[in-house]
Each structure stands twice: as structure tokens, then as C-alpha cells.
Design a protein around this motif. Structure first.
Motif, PDB file in Angstrom:
ATOM      1  N   GLU A 103       2.074   0.294   5.183  1.00 23.59           N
ATOM      2  CA  GLU A 103       2.529   0.055   3.799  1.00 23.59           C
ATOM      3  C   GLU A 103       2.278  -1.678   3.665  1.00 23.59           C
ATOM      4  O   GLU A 103       1.962  -2.308   4.669  1.00 23.59           O
ATOM      5  N   ALA A 104       2.030  -1.954   2.457  1.00 21.96           N
ATOM      6  CA  ALA A 104       1.750  -3.255   2.291  1.00 21.96           C
ATOM      7  C   ALA A 104       2.649  -4.254   2.841  1.00 21.96           C
ATOM      8  O   ALA A 104       2.107  -5.387   3.320  1.00 21.96           O
ATOM      9  N   ASP A 105       3.843  -4.039   2.821  1.00 19.82           N
ATOM     10  CA  ASP A 105       4.546  -5.303   3.509  1.00 19.82           C
ATOM     11  C   ASP A 105       4.896  -4.880   4.976  1.00 19.82           C
ATOM     12  O   ASP A 105       5.757  -5.697   5.564  1.00 19.82           O
ATOM     13  N   ALA A 106       4.264  -4.009   5.684  1.00 21.78           N
ATOM     14  CA  ALA A 106       4.330  -3.638   6.889  1.00 21.78           C
ATOM     15  C   ALA A 106       3.724  -4.466   7.766  1.00 21.78           C
ATOM     16  O   ALA A 106       2.549  -5.115   7.566  1.00 21.78           O
ATOM     17  N   PRO A 107       4.160  -4.905   9.141  1.00 20.76           N
ATOM     18  CA  PRO A 107       3.366  -5.714  10.073  1.00 20.76           C
ATOM     19  C   PRO A 107       1.888  -4.837  10.308  1.00 20.76           C
ATOM     20  O   PRO A 107       1.818  -3.931  10.505  1.00 20.76           O
TER      21      PRO A 107
END
Length: 116
Positions: A33-37
Motif C-alpha cells: 500500500e502507498a502508506d505502508a513501510p
């Protein structure tokens, strides 16, 4: 085929990161996901955790490790050895575990075939 299998795993509700790692902890491929590390932030330490679990299995007289799960207040990390590689999944919650394990039953054979 590896990329497709990782994308399918990431599309499973609850999966934030799906990554294929080399045995020494380098990211081969990832879907997140875009906001995942980024998997590269987790990969070396995750490989160490799996290596430690394998050593513990030997101590216990077990043939190997099928899966390692580390739970956190805000999610979980699943590590699974594959021939010559490791699979890393970062989950948003342990509640997603059943759904993720079903997705793994479909994805792992595809990954193993692609890695031959």
C-alpha cells in the motif's frame, strides 16, 4: 508471475505489504500500500527472525519452519520460507489472519512454480 502472486496477496483485505526476499534479506519483489513501510526497511531483520526460528526448530528436533508470526498492537508480520527465498506479509490486524492464510494457500504454489 511472482509480481502477480504478490499483487494478489496484497489485494487480500488486511495485507499492507507482500514481499519476496532473498534468504539473506534483500528484497526481490514487493507489492505494498502507498502508506505502508517499504519492505527494504523490514527485510534484513525479518530474515534474521526466520533464521532464528529455523535454528530453534533444529534445537527442538523439528524438520523446519512453516511460518513465523510476530504480533504487534497495530498488526502482525508473517514470514514463510520458500525454496531459496522468504515471503514477508505485513498485516493491519491479526483479525485478517484467516483470510490471509486462505490467500496464501492459493499464492504459495504459484510462487514456488515461478521460482523454479
Amino acid at each position: 508471475m511472482v509480481e502477480q502472486a504478490l499483487q494478489e496477496l496484497k489485494a487480500t483485505k488486511g495485507v499492507r505489504v507482500a514481499a519476496l526476499l532473498s534468504e539473506d534479506g534483500f528484497v526481490v519483489e514487493e507489492a505494498r500500500e502507498a502508506d505502508a513501510p517499504e519492505a527494504s526497511l523490514l527485510s534484513a531483520r525479518a530474515a534474521t527472525v526466520l533464521g532464528t526460528a529455523k535454528a530453534l526448530a533444529q534445537t527442538l528436533g523439528q524438520e523446519g519452519v512453516e511460518e513465523v508470526m510476530v504480533e504487534y498492537p497495530e498488526g502482525a508480520l508473517l514470514l514463510m520460507p520458500l525454496p531459496g527465498y522468504h515471503l514477508l506479509l505485513l498485516l493491519d490486524s491479526v483479525r485478517s489472519l484467516g483470510r490471509v492464510r486462505l490467500a496464501l494457500k492459493r499464492a504459495v504454489p504459484k510462487l514456488e512454480e515461478a521460482l523454479r
